[in-house]
Structures are given as structure tokens and as C-alpha cells.
Scaffold this motif. Structure first.
Motif, PDB file in Angstrom:
ATOM      1  N   ARG A  51       8.818   4.863  -2.419  1.00  0.00           N
ATOM      2  CA  ARG A  51       9.647   3.798  -1.831  1.00  0.00           C
ATOM      3  C   ARG A  51      10.933   3.599  -2.631  1.00  0.00           C
ATOM      4  O   ARG A  51      12.028   3.511  -2.070  1.00  0.00           O
ATOM      5  CB  ARG A  51       8.858   2.495  -1.783  1.00  0.00           C
ATOM      6  N   GLU A  52      10.802   3.540  -3.941  1.00  0.00           N
ATOM      7  CA  GLU A  52      11.966   3.293  -4.788  1.00  0.00           C
ATOM      8  C   GLU A  52      12.965   4.448  -4.727  1.00  0.00           C
ATOM      9  O   GLU A  52      14.180   4.237  -4.710  1.00  0.00           O
ATOM     10  CB  GLU A  52      11.514   3.036  -6.217  1.00  0.00           C
ATOM     11  N   ILE A  73      13.430   6.451  -2.188  1.00  0.00           N
ATOM     12  CA  ILE A  73      14.075   6.390  -0.874  1.00  0.00           C
ATOM     13  C   ILE A  73      15.168   5.329  -0.866  1.00  0.00           C
ATOM     14  O   ILE A  73      16.275   5.546  -0.352  1.00  0.00           O
ATOM     15  CB  ILE A  73      13.022   6.111   0.220  1.00  0.00           C
ATOM     16  N   VAL A  74      14.886   4.185  -1.464  1.00  0.00           N
ATOM     17  CA  VAL A  74      15.864   3.094  -1.475  1.00  0.00           C
ATOM     18  C   VAL A  74      17.061   3.430  -2.368  1.00  0.00           C
ATOM     19  O   VAL A  74      18.185   3.019  -2.074  1.00  0.00           O
ATOM     20  CB  VAL A  74      15.203   1.769  -1.904  1.00  0.00           C
ATOM     21  N   VAL A  75      16.848   4.192  -3.429  1.00  0.00           N
ATOM     22  CA  VAL A  75      17.971   4.639  -4.251  1.00  0.00           C
ATOM     23  C   VAL A  75      18.891   5.530  -3.421  1.00  0.00           C
ATOM     24  O   VAL A  75      20.121   5.429  -3.481  1.00  0.00           O
ATOM     25  CB  VAL A  75      17.472   5.391  -5.505  1.00  0.00           C
ATOM     26  N   GLU A  76      18.293   6.417  -2.653  1.00  0.00           N
ATOM     27  CA  GLU A  76      19.066   7.348  -1.826  1.00  0.00           C
ATOM     28  C   GLU A  76      19.747   6.644  -0.658  1.00  0.00           C
ATOM     29  O   GLU A  76      20.892   6.948  -0.307  1.00  0.00           O
ATOM     30  CB  GLU A  76      18.138   8.449  -1.307  1.00  0.00           C
ATOM     31  N   TYR A  77      19.045   5.678  -0.055  1.00  0.00           N
ATOM     32  CA  TYR A  77      19.553   4.946   1.111  1.00  0.00           C
ATOM     33  C   TYR A  77      19.388   3.446   0.856  1.00  0.00           C
ATOM     34  O   TYR A  77      18.410   2.828   1.277  1.00  0.00           O
ATOM     35  CB  TYR A  77      18.802   5.377   2.378  1.00  0.00           C
ATOM     36  N   PRO A  78      20.356   2.841   0.164  1.00  0.00           N
ATOM     37  CA  PRO A  78      20.205   1.466  -0.333  1.00  0.00           C
ATOM     38  C   PRO A  78      20.099   0.410   0.771  1.00  0.00           C
ATOM     39  O   PRO A  78      20.586   0.583   1.886  1.00  0.00           O
ATOM     40  CB  PRO A  78      21.487   1.257  -1.153  1.00  0.00           C
ATOM     41  N   ARG A  79      19.455  -0.705   0.384  1.00  0.00           N
ATOM     42  CA  ARG A  79      19.274  -1.858   1.266  1.00  0.00           C
ATOM     43  C   ARG A  79      20.302  -2.940   0.903  1.00  0.00           C
ATOM     44  O   ARG A  79      19.948  -4.079   0.617  1.00  0.00           O
ATOM     45  CB  ARG A  79      17.863  -2.417   1.113  1.00  0.00           C
ATOM     46  N   VAL A  80      21.570  -2.609   0.933  1.00  0.00           N
ATOM     47  CA  VAL A  80      22.622  -3.551   0.552  1.00  0.00           C
ATOM     48  C   VAL A  80      22.762  -4.639   1.626  1.00  0.00           C
ATOM     49  O   VAL A  80      23.059  -4.346   2.780  1.00  0.00           O
ATOM     50  CB  VAL A  80      23.971  -2.820   0.359  1.00  0.00           C
ATOM     51  N   ASN A  81      22.512  -5.900   1.236  1.00  0.00           N
ATOM     52  CA  ASN A  81      22.618  -7.041   2.153  1.00  0.00           C
ATOM     53  C   ASN A  81      21.853  -6.787   3.448  1.00  0.00           C
ATOM     54  O   ASN A  81      22.276  -7.195   4.527  1.00  0.00           O
ATOM     55  CB  ASN A  81      24.092  -7.337   2.469  1.00  0.00           C
ATOM     56  N   PHE A  82      20.708  -6.116   3.342  1.00  0.00           N
ATOM     57  CA  PHE A  82      20.022  -5.665   4.548  1.00  0.00           C
ATOM     58  C   PHE A  82      19.397  -6.798   5.351  1.00  0.00           C
ATOM     59  O   PHE A  82      19.512  -6.829   6.585  1.00  0.00           O
ATOM     60  CB  PHE A  82      18.949  -4.637   4.197  1.00  0.00           C
ATOM     61  N   LYS A  83      18.723  -7.721   4.687  1.00  0.00           N
ATOM     62  CA  LYS A  83      17.992  -8.751   5.427  1.00  0.00           C
ATOM     63  C   LYS A  83      18.909  -9.565   6.336  1.00  0.00           C
ATOM     64  O   LYS A  83      18.569  -9.821   7.502  1.00  0.00           O
ATOM     65  CB  LYS A  83      17.238  -9.661   4.465  1.00  0.00           C
ATOM     66  N   SER A 126       0.809  -1.220   0.000  1.00  0.00           N
ATOM     67  CA  SER A 126       0.000   0.000   0.000  1.00  0.00           C
ATOM     68  C   SER A 126       0.845   1.275   0.000  1.00  0.00           C
ATOM     69  O   SER A 126       0.321   2.374  -0.198  1.00  0.00           O
ATOM     70  CB  SER A 126      -0.928   0.019   1.223  1.00  0.00           C
ATOM     71  N   PHE A 127       2.159   1.142   0.196  1.00  0.00           N
ATOM     72  CA  PHE A 127       3.038   2.319   0.202  1.00  0.00           C
ATOM     73  C   PHE A 127       3.351   2.704  -1.243  1.00  0.00           C
ATOM     74  O   PHE A 127       3.619   1.841  -2.072  1.00  0.00           O
ATOM     75  CB  PHE A 127       4.326   1.992   0.956  1.00  0.00           C
TER      76      PHE A 127
END
Length: 216
Positions: free
Chosen positions: A149-150, A152-162, A143-144
């Protein structure tokens, strides 16, 4: 979209900048990016819901929410959430922020892993929980707005986040697994500590030294 002109831009205040400096200096790249995503997700959710919230206070709360996982703020006996909450209290008090606002930030961080409660509290408390839930667990992902969202993730990446965030959690409380009892973080200890089992609430009741009254 550009985050510099977005309604969910990082607050451009002295207090926010100092919080950013502490997060950058004391945290890791993973925690820095995570904390900024949490704020931006939370602020956008607040905008969608038309909530009146203090962006600066929400940002500072997001910046400090996981600092209880880093060496400078880790205690020997407190939950990591409380360590982060105590750190933000010290920071805000040193800047003469009113006690009511300090308490709001403390509560937001202390309860940011506690489901079923924060939605009934102040907007900053509720929004921090929601921002964390979206980034860590994907709660509300569908729903976001995908474009926001995309960006934000470009600016602050989720590299190996999980994998990285789970290891970051464990690194913050592996020396005090008992502090995770009754929280979702007990799962982390059970995953990484061989043979560790979080206490069972029913067993604790059964083994309480307080005896039942005799049947009359």
C-alpha cells in the motif's frame, strides 16, 4: 518495493498504454493517481485471493472508471458510472476487443459504486469494486499489506484526495442530480446543493399513480 518489478505492475501493452494516455489527457492529476491506485490495489487483492483475471482488462476498466466525471464523457442524462462504462465500450470496440470482454469492462465500471452485488460477478468486476472501495473508503485497509500500500501511494500520491474526490464527483453530476437517486452519490448532491433532498423511496411508492385494488 519497486512497482516496476511487482506482480501488480501496470500492464505493458499497447491497449493499456493508450488507456493511460486518455486518462492522462482527459483526467486530472487526482483522477490519474486514483485510477492507477485502484488498479494496483485491485490487482494485489486478486493475487491474494488467487483469482484468475485479465490484468489488461482490469487496468483499462480502472483507467476509465471515473472518466464519466470529465467534460469529454459527461452526458446530460446518464449516471456518471454509465458515462464511463459507455466510454470504455467505445474504446475497446474500436480496438476490436471481443464483445464478452467489452461487456465485462462495461459492467465493472457501471457497478463500481454498487455494493452487495459485484462479489458474485466476474473477477474483473469484483476486483474493480474492491479497489475503489479501498482507495475511496478505506475498505479492507487493515488487511491489505502495508508495504505494498505504501509503495503504491508513493508512486501515485493521495494529495488532498479526500476533499478532492468528493468535489470531482460533484463536478461530474451537479447538472443532473436526479441521476444519483438510489446511489451513494446522492449524498454528494445533498452535501453541496442547498436544499436538495434526494427522493424518498417510500414517498415515491405512496405517490405512485397506480392505485391499490379495493378491499374485497
Amino acid at each position: 518495493m519497486s512497482l516496476t518489478i511487482s506482480a501488480t505492475a501496470i500492464p505493458d501493452t499497447k491497449l493499456a498504454k493508450e488507456a493511460t494516455e486518455i486518462l492522462r489527457e482527459q483526467g486530472t492529476d487526482l483522477l490519474f493517481n486514483h485510477s492507477n491506485r485502484v488498479y494496483l490495489f485491485a490487482a494485489e487483492l486478486g493475487r491474494q485471493k488467487k483469482l484468475r483475471f485479465d490484468p489488461e482488462l482490469l487496468y483499462v476498466s480502472a483507467a476509465f472508471h471515473d472518466l464519466g466525471l470529465v467534460k469529454k464523457y459527461i452526458s446530460e442524462t446518464e449516471r456518471f458510472e454509465v458515462d464511463g462504462a459507455n466510454a470504455v465500450r467505445q474504446f475497446l470496440t474500436a480496438h476490436n476487443v471481443p464483445e464478452e470482454e467489452v461487456q465485462t469492462a462495461w459492467t465493472a465500471i457501471a457497478l463500481h459504486t454498487t455494493p452487495g452485488v459485484t462479489q458474485y460477478m466476474k473477477p474483473e468486476v469484483a476486483l474493480l469494486f474492491s479497489g475503489v472501495g479501498l482507495d475511496v473508503l478505506g475498505e479492507g485497509f487493515e488487511s491489505f499489506p502495508s508495504d505494498v500500500r505504501e509503495a503504491i501511494v508513493v508512486e501515485y500520491p493521495r494529495v488532498n484526495f479526500k476533499d478532492g474526490i468528493v468535489k470531482a464527483f460533484f463536478g461530474g453530476f451537479e447538472h443532473k442530480p436526479g441521476t444519483t437517486w438510489g446511489t451513494v452519490k446522492a449524498d454528494v448532491c445533498e452535501r453541496f446543493i442547498p436544499g436538495y433532498k434526494s427522493p424518498n423511496f417510500c414517498d415515491l411508492i405512496a405517490n405512485s399513480p397506480f392505485p391499490d385494488s379495493p378491499v374485497r
